[in-house]
Design a protein around this motif. Structure first.
Motif, PDB file in Angstrom:
ATOM      1  N   HIS A   1       3.945  46.741  10.807  1.00  0.00           N
ATOM      2  CA  HIS A   1       3.518  47.972  11.495  1.00  0.00           C
ATOM      3  C   HIS A   1       2.042  48.256  11.239  1.00  0.00           C
ATOM      4  CE1 HIS A   1       7.943  49.532  11.470  1.00  0.00           C
ATOM      5  NE2 HIS A   1       7.719  48.618  12.392  1.00  0.00           N
TER       6      HIS A   1
ATOM      7  N   LEU B   1       0.339  50.256  14.283  1.00  0.00           N
ATOM      8  CA  LEU B   1       1.343  51.272  14.586  1.00  0.00           C
ATOM      9  C   LEU B   1       1.418  52.293  13.468  1.00  0.00           C
ATOM     10  CD1 LEU B   1       4.268  49.108  15.968  1.00  0.00           C
ATOM     11  CD2 LEU B   1       2.794  50.643  17.244  1.00  0.00           C
TER      12      LEU B   1
ATOM     13  N   ASP C   1      -6.908  57.350  17.977  1.00  0.00           N
ATOM     14  CA  ASP C   1      -5.772  57.071  18.855  1.00  0.00           C
ATOM     15  C   ASP C   1      -6.203  56.303  20.098  1.00  0.00           C
ATOM     16  OD1 ASP C   1      -2.888  57.573  19.590  1.00  0.00           O
ATOM     17  OD2 ASP C   1      -3.946  58.376  21.354  1.00  0.00           O
TER      18      ASP C   1
ATOM     19  N   THR D   1      -4.847  52.702  21.063  1.00  0.00           N
ATOM     20  CA  THR D   1      -4.176  52.495  22.343  1.00  0.00           C
ATOM     21  C   THR D   1      -4.775  51.289  23.070  1.00  0.00           C
ATOM     22  OG1 THR D   1      -3.695  54.839  22.532  1.00  0.00           O
ATOM     23  CG2 THR D   1      -3.630  53.561  24.545  1.00  0.00           C
TER      24      THR D   1
ATOM     25  N   ARG E   1      -3.677  48.078  21.366  1.00  0.00           N
ATOM     26  CA  ARG E   1      -2.311  47.677  21.714  1.00  0.00           C
ATOM     27  C   ARG E   1      -2.246  47.164  23.142  1.00  0.00           C
ATOM     28  NH1 ARG E   1      -0.887  52.437  18.821  1.00  0.00           N
ATOM     29  NH2 ARG E   1      -0.764  53.631  20.746  1.00  0.00           N
ATOM     30  N   ARG E   2      -3.058  47.767  23.984  1.00  0.00           N
ATOM     31  CA  ARG E   2      -3.020  47.416  25.395  1.00  0.00           C
ATOM     32  C   ARG E   2      -3.603  46.021  25.623  1.00  0.00           C
ATOM     33  NH1 ARG E   2      -6.121  51.538  29.107  1.00  0.00           N
ATOM     34  NH2 ARG E   2      -4.270  52.778  28.684  1.00  0.00           N
TER      35      ARG E   2
ATOM     36  N   PHE F   1       4.279  43.069  21.637  1.00  0.00           N
ATOM     37  CA  PHE F   1       5.405  43.338  20.739  1.00  0.00           C
ATOM     38  C   PHE F   1       6.704  42.755  21.270  1.00  0.00           C
ATOM     39  CE2 PHE F   1       2.593  46.887  19.676  1.00  0.00           C
ATOM     40  CZ  PHE F   1       2.572  46.781  18.293  1.00  0.00           C
TER      41      PHE F   1
ATOM     42  N   PHE G   1      10.770  43.406  20.120  1.00  0.00           N
ATOM     43  CA  PHE G   1      11.557  44.247  19.221  1.00  0.00           C
ATOM     44  C   PHE G   1      12.946  43.673  19.014  1.00  0.00           C
ATOM     45  CE2 PHE G   1       8.668  46.845  21.725  1.00  0.00           C
ATOM     46  CZ  PHE G   1       7.970  47.543  20.749  1.00  0.00           C
TER      47      PHE G   1
ATOM     48  N   LEU H   1       5.064  45.614  33.071  1.00  0.00           N
ATOM     49  CA  LEU H   1       4.779  46.996  32.655  1.00  0.00           C
ATOM     50  C   LEU H   1       3.474  47.151  31.869  1.00  0.00           C
ATOM     51  CD1 LEU H   1       5.842  49.859  32.834  1.00  0.00           C
ATOM     52  CD2 LEU H   1       7.172  49.447  30.772  1.00  0.00           C
ATOM     53  N   PRO H   2       3.224  46.302  30.813  1.00  0.00           N
ATOM     54  CA  PRO H   2       1.976  46.496  30.059  1.00  0.00           C
ATOM     55  C   PRO H   2       0.749  46.334  30.956  1.00  0.00           C
ATOM     56  CG  PRO H   2       3.433  44.992  28.923  1.00  0.00           C
ATOM     57  CD  PRO H   2       4.034  45.228  30.272  1.00  0.00           C
TER      58      PRO H   2
ATOM     59  N   SER I   1       0.609  46.920  34.180  1.00  0.00           N
ATOM     60  CA  SER I   1       0.447  48.034  35.108  1.00  0.00           C
ATOM     61  C   SER I   1       0.000  49.286  34.358  1.00  0.00           C
ATOM     62  CB  SER I   1       1.732  48.271  35.904  1.00  0.00           C
ATOM     63  OG  SER I   1       2.724  48.791  35.071  1.00  0.00           O
ATOM     64  N   ILE I   2       0.404  49.410  33.088  1.00  0.00           N
ATOM     65  CA  ILE I   2      -0.098  50.541  32.300  1.00  0.00           C
ATOM     66  C   ILE I   2      -1.603  50.422  32.135  1.00  0.00           C
ATOM     67  CG2 ILE I   2      -0.186  51.457  29.946  1.00  0.00           C
ATOM     68  CD1 ILE I   2       2.790  51.048  29.777  1.00  0.00           C
ATOM     69  N   ALA I   3      -2.056  49.192  31.874  1.00  0.00           N
ATOM     70  CA  ALA I   3      -3.489  48.986  31.673  1.00  0.00           C
ATOM     71  C   ALA I   3      -4.230  49.004  32.996  1.00  0.00           C
ATOM     72  CB  ALA I   3      -3.721  47.665  30.962  1.00  0.00           C
TER      73      ALA I   3
ATOM     74  N   ARG J   1       7.322  39.732  28.597  1.00  0.00           N
ATOM     75  CA  ARG J   1       6.510  40.940  28.669  1.00  0.00           C
ATOM     76  C   ARG J   1       5.348  40.863  27.674  1.00  0.00           C
ATOM     77  NH1 ARG J   1       9.547  46.364  27.351  1.00  0.00           N
ATOM     78  NH2 ARG J   1       9.404  45.548  25.246  1.00  0.00           N
TER      79      ARG J   1
ATOM     80  N   MET K   1       2.970  52.015  36.097  1.00  0.00           N
ATOM     81  CA  MET K   1       3.256  53.213  35.295  1.00  0.00           C
ATOM     82  C   MET K   1       3.932  54.274  36.171  1.00  0.00           C
ATOM     83  SD  MET K   1       2.701  54.250  32.165  1.00  0.00           S
ATOM     84  CE  MET K   1       3.061  55.779  31.353  1.00  0.00           C
TER      85      MET K   1
ATOM     86  N   ALA L   1       3.610  51.739  22.538  1.00  0.00           N
ATOM     87  CA  ALA L   1       3.439  50.499  21.774  1.00  0.00           C
ATOM     88  C   ALA L   1       2.855  49.406  22.643  1.00  0.00           C
ATOM     89  CB  ALA L   1       4.770  50.059  21.181  1.00  0.00           C
ATOM     90  N   ILE L   2       3.224  49.370  23.908  1.00  0.00           N
ATOM     91  CA  ILE L   2       2.689  48.298  24.740  1.00  0.00           C
ATOM     92  C   ILE L   2       1.428  48.750  25.451  1.00  0.00           C
ATOM     93  CG2 ILE L   2       4.880  47.119  25.006  1.00  0.00           C
ATOM     94  CD1 ILE L   2       5.165  48.332  27.689  1.00  0.00           C
ATOM     95  N   GLY L   3       0.802  49.812  24.972  1.00  0.00           N
ATOM     96  CA  GLY L   3      -0.556  50.080  25.415  1.00  0.00           C
ATOM     97  C   GLY L   3      -0.801  51.308  26.256  1.00  0.00           C
ATOM     98  N   ALA L   4       0.221  52.164  26.453  1.00  0.00           N
ATOM     99  CA  ALA L   4      -0.035  53.369  27.230  1.00  0.00           C
ATOM    100  C   ALA L   4      -0.793  54.373  26.375  1.00  0.00           C
ATOM    101  CB  ALA L   4       1.278  53.979  27.711  1.00  0.00           C
TER     102      ALA L   4
ATOM    103  N   GLN M   1      -1.717  58.843  29.589  1.00  0.00           N
ATOM    104  CA  GLN M   1      -0.760  58.243  30.522  1.00  0.00           C
ATOM    105  C   GLN M   1       0.638  58.799  30.284  1.00  0.00           C
ATOM    106  OE1 GLN M   1      -2.086  54.174  29.724  1.00  0.00           O
ATOM    107  NE2 GLN M   1      -2.070  53.845  31.929  1.00  0.00           N
TER     108      GLN M   1
ATOM    109  N   VAL N   1       5.307  53.763  16.656  1.00  0.00           N
ATOM    110  CA  VAL N   1       6.211  53.090  15.730  1.00  0.00           C
ATOM    111  C   VAL N   1       7.648  53.553  15.932  1.00  0.00           C
ATOM    112  CG1 VAL N   1       6.000  54.732  13.838  1.00  0.00           C
ATOM    113  CG2 VAL N   1       6.384  52.320  13.333  1.00  0.00           C
TER     114      VAL N   1
END
Lengths: 245, 848
Positions: A50, A55, A75, A79, A82-83, A88, A90, A107-108, A110-112, A153, B1, B306-309, B313, B395
């Motif tokens: 972690h 994290l 933060d 972020t 991580r992006r 990760f 799990f 998803l990652p 599209s978030i980015a 992913r 998203m 965790a995956i970057g948001a 967002q 986490v």
């Protein structure tokens, strides 16, 4: 070097109730290498991961991922880290139940707000062998398939490091072997760096290197392990611990 | 998203529909209000453009007194018939007709009562033949002064046919007429906009409707071919000179319609009040739903992190959900609102005696305000949960992070501060020193609610614990009690939603009951008359009776004194206000126990007036002063102040002799107090007075107790209306309880499975959920009753100066609310409890 920990301490609580989960851990994780972190329950292996992944914060010491100093990032910086640099996997798969397999994989990205690299995506999907399952939802997939979606992913954004937390913990041995084989291939063929926490000697033997944690400290290391050498080392550590008592 | 957000939204349709329902209701009232006013407004436009269809230019005289729409009746000015000849002489005039028309021709129906008209006028005028839209259906127009022609609406309501005799009340007491004709309007309509119309001969109309022969209230001018009405208007205005109002037919119709639309604003405000309450309570509901959803999605949101948001967002994803719900709720609310508006317009049209509705209209304002209100409310409610979602650590995706029981210090301090500000604002508003008092008070009440809602989690611990003990005789009861205390914030918000509704009902009940009790006490103390003649007022025109009754009543054996009262608005000394005329000053003095502070209040001669001490002081008047008085009719006259009486809460203002009441808008008495001789029996006198009122069907005689009861009872209607309004807030709060429970059951699936696995029976499971619901709702009701009683008491206290001296706490109603709350809790628990009891034990245990 893909990731590095320098004299990392992690202390929970304060005063009487103080518990040190990590006590001066120094570790380096080379690029294009598959490293396993092992240790008995409470040894601090999950905490170490972690902290490495940004994290969780450390009490003392520094963590680097690539050239980025993770410790000291706010933060927004974490972020971004991580992006862009971390992936990760799990134990519980953690797929969004409402999205299809393909949507989960993307998803990652599209978030980015990034466009997927079509060629790489095809490679990843073929490697995990999910081409005919892309439109399914997690509930329609087996555990092994779900975890392979989670692997895809993590790989899709080509992060500097992928952190895997007991990725086979919820899988039977055959599905587990598939996933681990796939992780090893991604290291060998695509120069991916993977750090995996596990307590399963067989899983650990898929890695190129195993470091052993006990009581918040690194106590041993194995290169090119086999299930037998891992098991031996663990027995030895248990013996030490018992002798220590 | 965005896709992830929308998909997860779709997966949770039901619970979102539940939380969105409050917004749907709120938006429904907002859009309904707009649709109703628009539809009715356009219907009025049509009515008036029909009514003025035959008029190119209209002439009228300025009224003697300008009376506001909600203040009372305005009496149109009159002008001599010579003006008609003058207008006929203007070039470009094809024809001109003189009208003697006014509201207030009250036809007595077959049941002996005056025909009712809800809001629509009861016109009396002279018959001018078939012109404009008017079409004779039967018979002919009146040619003798004892003949009338009535419109279809009157004929139907009073079941009249040509040849029938009919009694009509006008400026004069009841008179009998023969119906010689029945007329309608183009398109086979009985009435224009529900108006009842009676037409007399010209002379009768002048006398009965305007109070003076040889005058008109209006001229209807037809322009010659090719003459521009606007030019003709200017020419006529030039010829007639000052004192006349000359307008084109188009202007007249617009003005008349605009006046009625102002009245509609009242309806609009009621509906918007409904909307405000629904939306305010809705905010609590949505806030809670989102909070619970965020808590349940902790792992999912942590994964995204965790995956970057980024935090933004995550906030964005929750707010997008809110926007989506807001949009759907707005659309549904708009649809429902159009329905409600149409329904209300239909009901209105029916009660207004068949108002022809223009097509249903959805004005842009309805659409815009629906979406604005729906979106803003939902998004505001979702902001806090969204920010909480952004604080979930990434986490949490890997481990079960126990959400720490956050301390309630901050929220409680905030609650105390907000309540204090609200309380201060209210005190400020109630003291009447602020600028816009009503707004200040409402703002204060609103802040008090929010403050108390913030304090609720703190209060909930001890109170819920205590309440719960009532139900914890069994294991399921105990579990339910513990569950309701488990998440104080959630319990608190759910209860707070119920609190708002119940607090408002309780507060209003406290105020109205206190007012009623104070007025009753005061009246019993003050009014020294055994019998009272009066009627219930339903419109701007007060019910009135034949002045001859006053003299006849004084002759009835046993009656010692009679004080007849006439009332109107008048301009006294340059200021408009209420004025009273009385038939007997000594009787009035006796009945109200008035005492003189200066001059004499024993008698009043012509052109003499009395005033109360407070008004005298405010206006700087003293005995002997000359004051100009302008009444509704006639010219201004000078009055001499001959006496000043001590002010009292029940009676005040200027008093003039009854002889002057001929120039009042209603030149007949509206009330009379009868004082009996010592030893006379009410039971013997009352029937005799009753027979005197046979030709005055608008009023009746009541003994003192009944009269006071009637007066105080006027507040009951208001109370009922407000209670209906607030029942809505409570319904929404119940939805909130259902929602919270349903979500809690879902959240605790695994736990419920475990309880079932170790032997909790289905019935016990249901009982557990029910206890939880009852504890929450009773807690909310308890808070509401306490807060409402507090707010009500504060208002009553502030109104002490205005005569509300008794504080009455409606204990039985308050108990009823608590009992209702328990029932509400049981009802709200039904569905969630069934759902919990039906859980598949194995599946529930494996549930993540």
């Amino acid at each position: 070097m893909a990731a590095r920990a320098n004299d990392v301490w992690k202390v929970y609580g304060s005063g009487e109730a103080q518990v040190a989960a990590l006590r001066g851990v120094n570790a380096e994780f080379e690029r294009a290498r598959f490293t396993a972190i092992m240790g008995p329950s409470g040894s601090g292996k999950s905490t170490l991961m972690h902290c490495l992944a940004g994290l969780d914060s450390v009490t003392r010491g520094t963590i680097h991922i690539g050239d980025t100093a993770v410790t000291g990032l706010g933060d927004a910086g974490l972020t971004k880290l991580r992006r862009d640099k971390v992936g990760f996997i799990f134990q519980q798969f953690n797929l969004l139940p409402t999205l299809t397999a393909l949507e989960n994989i993307l998803l990652p990205l599209s978030i980015a707000g990034r466009k997927p690299d079509k060629e790489w995506l095809d490679t990843v999907i073929d490697t995990v062998g999910l081409r005919d399952r892309l439109g399914h939802r997690p509930a329609q997939l087996s555990g092994g398939q779900q975890q392979r979606v989670a692997c895809a992913r993590a790989l899709a954004s080509r992060p500097d490091v992928i952190f895997a937390d007991e990725p086979t913990g919820n899988l039977d041995s055959r599905a587990g072997a598939e996933v681990l084989g796939f992780l090893r291939r991604s290291v060998a063929e695509y120069q991916q760096t993977i750090v995996m926490v596990t307590h399963d000697p067989v899983a650990a033997s898929y890695a190129g290197r195993v470091i052993f944690l006990a009581d918040g400290q690194i106590v041993s290391e194995l290169i090119e392990p086999t299930p037998e050498t891992v098991l031996d080392t663990m027995k030895k550590l248990d013996g030490l611990a018992e002798a220590g008592l | 998203m965005l896709r992830a957000t929308l998909k997860s939204l779709l997966a949770r349709k039901v619970r979102l529909v539940l939380s969105g329902l409050a917004v749907v209701l709120g938006v429904m009232f907002v859009s309904g209000a707009f649709v109703l006013t628009d539809t009715l407004g356009r219907s009025f436009d049509t009515v008036f453009s029909d009514a003025y269809a035959g008029t190119d230019v209209g002439v009228s005289a300025k009224p003697k007194i300008d009376v506001g729409e909600m203040e009372g009746m305005e009496v149109a000015g009159t002008f001599p018939a010579s003006a008609l000849e003058q207008v006929r002489g203007v070039s470009g005039v094809a024809s001109a007709t003189g009208l003697a028309a006014a509201d207030g021709a009250r036809v007595i129906g077959s049941n002996g009562k005056v025909l009712t008209s809800v809001g629509a006028p009861q016109f009396g005028s002279n018959w001018t033949g078939e012109s404009g839209q008017v079409e004779l259906r039967e018979g002919r127009g009146p040619t003798a002064d004892n003949e009338v022609a009535v419109n279809g609406a009157v004929a139907k309501a009073a079941k009249l046919a040509v040849g029938d005799r009919v009694g009509i009340l006008t400026l004069q007491p009841k008179r009998e007429f023969t119906v010689v004709g029945i007329f309608g309007y183009g398109g086979d309509r009985d009435s224009l906009g529900g108006a009842q119309e009676v037409t007399f001969t010209e002379r009768a109309a002048q006398e009965l409707m305007l109070g003076q022969p040889g005058v008109f209230s209006e001229l209807s001018v037809k322009a010659a071919d090719g003459v521009d009405p606007a030019k003709l208007r200017d020419d006529i205005a030039g010829t007639l000179g000052d004192g006349y109002v000359v307008k084109t037919g188009e202007q007249l119709s617009e003005d008349a319609s605009a006046g009625l639309k102002e009245g509609l604003a009242f309806f609009n405000n009621i509906l918007l009040g409904f909307a405000g309450v629904a939306l305010f309570v809705g905010i609590f509901l949505i806030l809670n739903t989102f909070s619970i959803i965020v808590a349940q999605r902790t792992r999912e949101l942590a994964l995204l992190r965790a995956i970057g948001a980024g935090r933004r967002q995550v906030i964005g994803s929750v707010l997008v959900e809110a926007v989506a719900i807001g949009l759907v709720a707005s659309v549904l609310g708009l649809g429902a609102g159009i329905g409600v508006g149409a329904l209300l317009a239909y009901v209105f049209g029916q009660t207004a005696g068949g108002l022809q509705l223009a097509g249903l209209g959805v004005p842009p304002a309805a659409v815009i305000s629906s979406f604005a209100v729906g979106l803003v409310v939902t998004v505001i409610a979702a902001v806090l949960p969204a920010m909480r979602a952004a604080r979930i650590p990434p986490v949490a995706a890997m481990q079960d992070v126990a959400t720490p029981d956050r301390p309630l210090t901050k929220i409680s301090v905030a609650g105390a501060v907000v309540s204090a500000i609200g309380g201060t604002l209210m005190a400020f508003g109630l003291s009447g020193t602020g600028g816009n008092t009503l707004l200040t008070i409402l703002g204060g009440v609103l802040l008090c609610f929010i403050g108390v809602a913030l304090l609720t989690p703190l209060i909930s611990r001890p109170v819920v614990g205590l309440l719960g003990r009532l139900f914890s005789w069994s294991v399921p009861g105990k579990l339910g009690r513990l569950n309701s205390g488990r998440n104080p914030r959630r319990t608190a918000i759910t209860a707070a939603a119920l609190m708002v509704g119940i607090a408002l009902v309780t507060g209003v009940t406290v105020i109205l009951d206190s007012a009623k009790s104070s007025i009753t006490a005061l009246a019993e103390d003050t009014i020294q008359a055994e019998l009272v003649i009066s009627g219930a007022q339903t419109g701007p025109r007060p019910p009135s009776f034949d002045p001859a009754v006053l003299d006849q009543a004084a002759e009835v054996p046993g009656v010692a004194m009679v004080a007849g009262l006439y009332g109107d608005r008048a301009v006294v000394g340059g200021k408009q206000g209420w004025i009273t005329a009385t038939s007997s000053v000594p009787a009035l003095r006796e009945i109200y126990r008035a005492t003189p502070t200066a001059g004499s209040i024993d008698s009043l001669g012509p052109n003499q007036l009395l005033v109360d001490s407070k008004t005298a002081k405010d206006r700087g008047l003293s005995v002997g002063d000359t004051v100009p008085v302008q009444l509704s009719r006639g010219d201004a006259q000078n009055y001499t102040l001959t006496g000043i009486y001590a002010e009292s809460e029940l009676f005040g203002g200027f008093v003039i002799p009854a002889s002057a009441a001929a120039n009042f808008a209603v030149p007949q008495p509206t009330q009379a107090y009868l004082k009996l001789a010592p030893g006379a029996s009410v039971d013997q006198v009352m029937p005799r007075v009753e027979t005197l009122l046979a030709d005055s069907p608008e009023v009746s005689v009541a003994d003192r107790a009944d009269f006071i009861e009637q007066q105080a009872g006027q507040l009951d209607g208001l109370l009922t209306m407000i209670q209906i309004l607030l029942a809505l807030a409570i319904v929404i709060a119940v939805l909130g309880i259902v929602n919270t429970l349903a979500l809690s059951v879902l959240e605790r699936t695994r736990e419920l499975g475990l309880l079932r696995a170790i032997g909790l029976r289905r019935g016990q499971t249901m009982r557990m959920i029910t206890v939880e619901a009852v504890v929450i709702s009773v807690f909310g009701a308890l808070l509401g009753v306490a807060v409402g009683a507090g707010l009500g008491a504060a208002v009553v206290r502030a109104l002490r100066e205005d005569g509300i001296t008794n504080l009455v706490l409606p204990w039985s109603e308050m108990g009823l609310f608590l009992g209702l709350a328990a029932v509400v809790g049981v009802v709200a628990a039904v569905l969630p409890a069934i759902r919990a009891a039906r859980l598949n034990v194995l599946g529930a245990i494996a549930h993540e």
